[in-house]
Design a protein around this motif. Structure first.
Motif, PDB file in Angstrom:
ATOM      1  N   PRO A  53       0.834  -1.206   0.000  1.00  0.00           N
ATOM      2  CA  PRO A  53       0.000   0.000   0.000  1.00  0.00           C
ATOM      3  C   PRO A  53       0.868   1.255   0.000  1.00  0.00           C
ATOM      4  O   PRO A  53       1.933   1.298   0.627  1.00  0.00           O
ATOM      5  N   ARG A  54       0.416   2.269  -0.687  1.00  0.00           N
ATOM      6  CA  ARG A  54       1.185   3.497  -0.801  1.00  0.00           C
ATOM      7  C   ARG A  54       0.917   4.386   0.413  1.00  0.00           C
ATOM      8  O   ARG A  54      -0.193   4.908   0.591  1.00  0.00           O
ATOM      9  N   VAL A  55       1.943   4.571   1.237  1.00  0.00           N
ATOM     10  CA  VAL A  55       1.827   5.395   2.440  1.00  0.00           C
ATOM     11  C   VAL A  55       2.317   6.794   2.112  1.00  0.00           C
ATOM     12  O   VAL A  55       3.420   6.978   1.590  1.00  0.00           O
ATOM     13  N   GLU A  56       1.486   7.790   2.436  1.00  0.00           N
ATOM     14  CA  GLU A  56       1.798   9.177   2.121  1.00  0.00           C
ATOM     15  C   GLU A  56       1.692  10.030   3.378  1.00  0.00           C
ATOM     16  O   GLU A  56       1.404   9.531   4.468  1.00  0.00           O
ATOM     17  N   LEU A 221       5.525  -8.682   5.436  1.00  0.00           N
ATOM     18  CA  LEU A 221       4.645  -7.643   4.911  1.00  0.00           C
ATOM     19  C   LEU A 221       3.688  -8.277   3.915  1.00  0.00           C
ATOM     20  O   LEU A 221       3.998  -9.308   3.310  1.00  0.00           O
ATOM     21  N   ARG A 222       2.530  -7.658   3.731  1.00  0.00           N
ATOM     22  CA  ARG A 222       1.513  -8.205   2.837  1.00  0.00           C
ATOM     23  C   ARG A 222       1.264  -7.235   1.677  1.00  0.00           C
ATOM     24  O   ARG A 222       0.973  -6.056   1.899  1.00  0.00           O
ATOM     25  N   LEU A 223       1.411  -7.749   0.476  1.00  0.00           N
ATOM     26  CA  LEU A 223       1.159  -6.961  -0.718  1.00  0.00           C
ATOM     27  C   LEU A 223      -0.351  -6.821  -0.940  1.00  0.00           C
ATOM     28  O   LEU A 223      -1.152  -7.535  -0.320  1.00  0.00           O
ATOM     29  N   LEU A 224      -0.728  -5.900  -1.817  1.00  0.00           N
ATOM     30  CA  LEU A 224      -2.152  -5.693  -2.088  1.00  0.00           C
ATOM     31  C   LEU A 224      -2.819  -6.940  -2.660  1.00  0.00           C
ATOM     32  O   LEU A 224      -4.033  -7.129  -2.518  1.00  0.00           O
ATOM     33  N   VAL A 504      -4.497  -5.106   4.647  1.00  0.00           N
ATOM     34  CA  VAL A 504      -4.739  -5.803   3.380  1.00  0.00           C
ATOM     35  C   VAL A 504      -5.425  -7.131   3.687  1.00  0.00           C
ATOM     36  O   VAL A 504      -4.967  -7.886   4.555  1.00  0.00           O
ATOM     37  N   PRO A 505      -6.541  -7.452   3.023  1.00  0.00           N
ATOM     38  CA  PRO A 505      -7.209  -8.739   3.261  1.00  0.00           C
ATOM     39  C   PRO A 505      -6.240  -9.901   3.021  1.00  0.00           C
ATOM     40  O   PRO A 505      -5.534  -9.954   2.011  1.00  0.00           O
ATOM     41  N   ALA A 506      -6.224 -10.815   3.977  1.00  0.00           N
ATOM     42  CA  ALA A 506      -5.277 -11.925   3.914  1.00  0.00           C
ATOM     43  C   ALA A 506      -5.849 -13.081   3.116  1.00  0.00           C
ATOM     44  O   ALA A 506      -7.068 -13.257   3.005  1.00  0.00           O
ATOM     45  N   LEU A 507      -4.954 -13.870   2.579  1.00  0.00           N
ATOM     46  CA  LEU A 507      -5.351 -15.110   1.924  1.00  0.00           C
ATOM     47  C   LEU A 507      -5.744 -16.125   2.986  1.00  0.00           C
ATOM     48  O   LEU A 507      -5.392 -15.987   4.166  1.00  0.00           O
ATOM     49  N   PRO A 508      -6.468 -17.179   2.604  1.00  0.00           N
ATOM     50  CA  PRO A 508      -6.846 -18.197   3.589  1.00  0.00           C
ATOM     51  C   PRO A 508      -5.620 -18.788   4.284  1.00  0.00           C
ATOM     52  O   PRO A 508      -4.565 -18.982   3.691  1.00  0.00           O
ATOM     53  N   SER A 509      -5.787 -19.049   5.578  1.00  0.00           N
ATOM     54  CA  SER A 509      -4.763 -19.663   6.434  1.00  0.00           C
ATOM     55  C   SER A 509      -3.535 -18.793   6.624  1.00  0.00           C
ATOM     56  O   SER A 509      -2.497 -19.278   7.076  1.00  0.00           O
ATOM     57  N   ALA A 510      -3.615 -17.519   6.313  1.00  0.00           N
ATOM     58  CA  ALA A 510      -2.470 -16.617   6.513  1.00  0.00           C
ATOM     59  C   ALA A 510      -2.482 -16.068   7.938  1.00  0.00           C
ATOM     60  O   ALA A 510      -3.547 -15.831   8.523  1.00  0.00           O
ATOM     61  N   ARG A 511      -1.320 -15.882   8.497  1.00  0.00           N
ATOM     62  CA  ARG A 511      -1.195 -15.316   9.838  1.00  0.00           C
ATOM     63  C   ARG A 511      -1.335 -13.806   9.794  1.00  0.00           C
ATOM     64  O   ARG A 511      -0.989 -13.176   8.795  1.00  0.00           O
ATOM     65  N   PRO A 512      -1.802 -13.206  10.887  1.00  0.00           N
ATOM     66  CA  PRO A 512      -1.884 -11.736  10.919  1.00  0.00           C
ATOM     67  C   PRO A 512      -0.489 -11.113  10.837  1.00  0.00           C
ATOM     68  O   PRO A 512       0.495 -11.678  11.311  1.00  0.00           O
TER      69      PRO A 512
END
Length: 738
Positions: A53-56, A221-224, A504-512
């Motif tokens: 995500p683009r942080v500004e 980190l989690r991509l979009l 960012v919404p996580a994929l199934p079984s992904a950790r926070p």
């Protein structure tokens, strides 16, 4: 100014995050923003989403996204109640920038750094508690619930130097697109930070070294797109190796060298310092002087000689390269660092790396050691008067090249805003700081020097990249930076990148997604140890307050019921332990008290029998001469008595002395001493009978059996104290009936 509203198109689907950097000199509030990841996915139209995500900035324009108050929050260590008024302007500024409807979902963090680390645990706990209470009850921003981390969880806490390095590493690679995977940029950037007290390094070792190292921190980190990226990062801090503390150690070193060779007749303490501009005179009292001379800790006058080459040589030993390395390889001061491949790893330096390069030399950016050393040598060899003349001309012309310059829209609008002393202080220490940075980079970290065979007298910063390519190094091995675009490189940005990635919404079984330090399964094996406050009863009560009646809360009672119960449990436990040990304690006290009385009684009986206490007097008779005396001796000889025990409380026993056989023969008696005899055995003076009777069975010790001893049946000392030391009278009526 009223807060913006969500009607504004710029605010549509925008998220905010707030970080208060509570440093040692002040607290800086920074507001960041990013688009909601769900909206960003929709706006992409199904395109490539493999980016963060683009942080500004948290403001569309201007500098309203940042504000600062002074002094540091650590200054309230002895007055925690003053934290509320101190933080009120920061909180009010945040309210004016974040729409009220978005404030409940906007995370607010106050992360304290160097100043708070120096406080005691109690002071840290009180300041954090007052900070948490104020932020929680005077704002609508999102703050964590109490946990083992602190009264406000991870929202209000003290971070370590290593955490600063990790957040800074994330910020650098985020701004420099280090997380983007491409052929021309296969690795991430390394991060170097130097302050006044410490210096830090954070980088991602090669895959081969990562497999060998077990002291790396995992950054997730989690991509979009929902895909996670993992990086194994090494981070460490060298305390005492910042510019200010290194200078203190350097002054102690040159004073030691001076005192070791100073003639005793010299009255003045003048030390020539190559790390000061020529003819600059400073009066300093060394802190780290270790010489045995009484003058080593007194004030000395340092006179600058302005030799950058000598300064490099004199400051190099401060790196302590010869320190014991328990876990090889080590860079300096015995600190383990995995091998760095500078052909693939490229570093960016911030803070002092930038200030010492740009503010005086105008060499910020791509680094060339030859060009840097040439500028430093030219500065050092100038006289101090010449430097001050240029400084005054720059101030008068409004072109101050260094600290204190305020630039806006490309124009210098004000100079000297930090005061004249700060600017002069930087000019005074610039020669030393330049030498220290060169030594840390090349002698400490091992950055290679790019030097042409014929010398490098014409290169400029803009040509460094081309020269690095020609030498097979690709990008510059090191460059100093302060901002990328209009965003400053700060560890607070790295913290916000993590927060944006969490949404960012996580994929199934992904950790926070969590902070790197919170991602360690076992903190006991973590290379970075978190800073945890002491137990906080208010925080515990806040976590259970919703289950308590309103009449039992801290606000109703005026004190913490949880704390009261805790202290009651401690008092009851301590009382129970004392009650169970009362007999042992009483017995030990009696032994201590009666030991003195036993020695006193034993000396009295020795004097009664006519034995000297100081080695003089007669020795015990070898055998009683008169019949009456022999009868008395036989009556009181334990070996001649009947086996019938003396009844308890019997008053016929006055004193028991060693057996006649032991007196006659002087050899070990076949009869073992009774418990009472053993308990009243005292060592006799060497070669003398002391004040008792020597018994060879006890190795020359003297044995006494004292009536009224606590070890006898009557348990009384009255029969001893009632008798005179100088009286040898004995009532024979108890022995010879009429």
């Amino acid at each position: 100014m009223p807060p913006p509203t969500v009607v504004d198109s710029w605010l549509a689907g925008r998220r905010f995050g707030i970080v208060i950097d509570a440093g040692s000199s002040g607290s800086r509030l920074q507001i960041y923003s990013w688009k909601d990841p769900r909206n960003a996915r929709h706006d992409s139209g199904g395109g490539n989403l493999d980016f963060l995500p683009r942080v500004e900035k948290g403001a569309r324009e201007g500098e309203e996204w940042v504000t600062k108050v002074e002094p540091g929050i650590s200054s309230f260590a002895d007055n925690p109640e003053g934290v509320a008024a101190y933080l009120a302007p920061l909180l009010e500024h945040a309210r004016t920038q974040v729409p009220p409807s978005l404030q409940p979902e906007t995370p607010l963090f106050l992360l304290a750094t160097a100043g708070m680390r120096l406080l005691t645990p109690n002071q840290q706990a009180y300041v954090l508690k007052e900070t948490c209470t104020f932020l929680k009850f005077h704002s609508n921003f999102r703050i964590d619930d109490p946990s083992e981390v602190g009264p406000c969880g991870t929202s209000v806490r003290i971070i370590t130097g290593e955490e600063e390095g990790l957040f800074g590493w994330i910020a650098v690679n985020y701004l420099m697109d280090g997380f983007a995977s491409s052929d021309d940029q296969p690795t991430t950037y390394g991060f170097l930070d130097m302050g006044g007290a410490s210096t830090q390094i954070a980088f991602e070792p090669s895959k081969e070294e990562s497999e060998k190292s077990d002291n790396l921190m995992t950054v997730r980190l989690r991509l979009l797109s929902g895909k996670e990226i993992h990086h194994q990062v090494f981070v460490t801090t060298w305390l005492g190796y910042g510019t200010n503390q290194a200078r203190e150690r350097y002054v102690g070193q040159i004073v030691n060298d001076y005192e070791a060779s100073r003639p005793s007749s010299t009255a003045e303490h003048i030390v020539y310092d190559p790390c000061l501009p020529k003819d600059l005179r400073l009066i300093e009292r060394p802190i780290h002087a270790t010489h045995s001379s009484q003058h080593s800790s007194s004030t000395h006058t340092l006179v600058g000689t302005g030799s950058f080459e000598q300064c490099l040589r004199r400051t190099s030993p401060l790196l302590n390269k010869d320190a014991l390395c328990p876990d090889a390889p080590c860079l300096f001061n015995g600190v383990h660092v995995p091998p760095i491949d500078f052909s693939a790893a490229h570093f960016i330096g911030v803070s002092e790396y930038w200030y010492s390069s740009e503010h005086i030399f105008n060499l910020g950016g791509a680094y060339d050691v030859v060009q840097y050393e040439r500028a430093a040598a030219h500065f050092c060899e100038r006289t101090w008067n010449n430097i001050m003349e240029q400084h005054e001309r720059s101030r008068n012309q409004g072109h101050l090249g260094g600290d204190g310059e305020l630039e806006k829209n490309g124009q210098i609008v004000q100079t000297g805003i930090w005061g004249e002393k700060v600017e002069i202080s930087r000019l005074q220490m610039q020669c030393f700081k330049a030498a220290w940075i060169v030594n840390v980079l090349h002698e400490g970290i091992g950055l290679p020097r790019i030097v042409d065979p014929g010398g490098n007298s014409t290169t400029s910063g803009s040509k460094i990249s081309d020269k690095a390519d020609s030498k097979g190094l690709g990008r510059p091995a090191f460059q100093s930076m302060d901002t990328v675009g209009d965003i400053a490189i700060s560890w607070t940005l790295g913290k916000m990148v993590i927060e944006a990635s969490k949404e960012v919404p996580a994929l199934p079984s992904a950790r926070p997604i969590v902070d790197p330090l919170d991602d360690v399964p076992d903190l006991s094996k973590s290379p970075v140890k978190p800073i945890r406050p002491l137990i906080d009863f208010d925080a515990i009560e806040d976590s259970i307050s919703h289950r308590l009646p309103s009449s039992l809360t801290r606000h109703s009672l005026g004190f913490s019921p949880v704390g009261f119960l805790f202290y009651m449990v401690v008092v009851c436990t301590f009382t129970f332990i004392l009650f169970r040990l009362r007999h042992r304690i009483r017995h030990s006290l009696r032994r201590c008290i009666r030991k003195r009385d036993r020695v006193f009684a034993a000396e009295g009986y020795a004097m009664e029998e006519g034995y000297s206490l100081n080695g003089g007097g007669d020795s015990p008779p070898s055998r009683p001469s008169s019949p009456a005396a022999r009868l008395l001796y036989k009556l009181f000889d334990p070996t001649a008595r009947s086996s019938t025990p003396t009844p308890r409380g019997s008053k016929s026993s006055f004193i028991a002395v060693p057996s006649a056989e032991s007196w006659r023969s002087g050899h070990k008696s076949p009869n073992r001493a009774s418990p009472v005899q053993r308990s009243l055995t005292y060592p006799a003076p060497k070669g003398l009978n002391g004040h008792g009777v020597s018994d060879s069975s006890n190795g020359g010790a003297t044995s006494y059996i004292i009536p009224g001893s606590p070890r006898l049946h009557d348990g009384s000392m009255s029969s001893l104290t009632a008798r005179s030391r100088n009286s040898s009278r004995m009532d024979l009526s108890t022995v010879f009936p009429r």
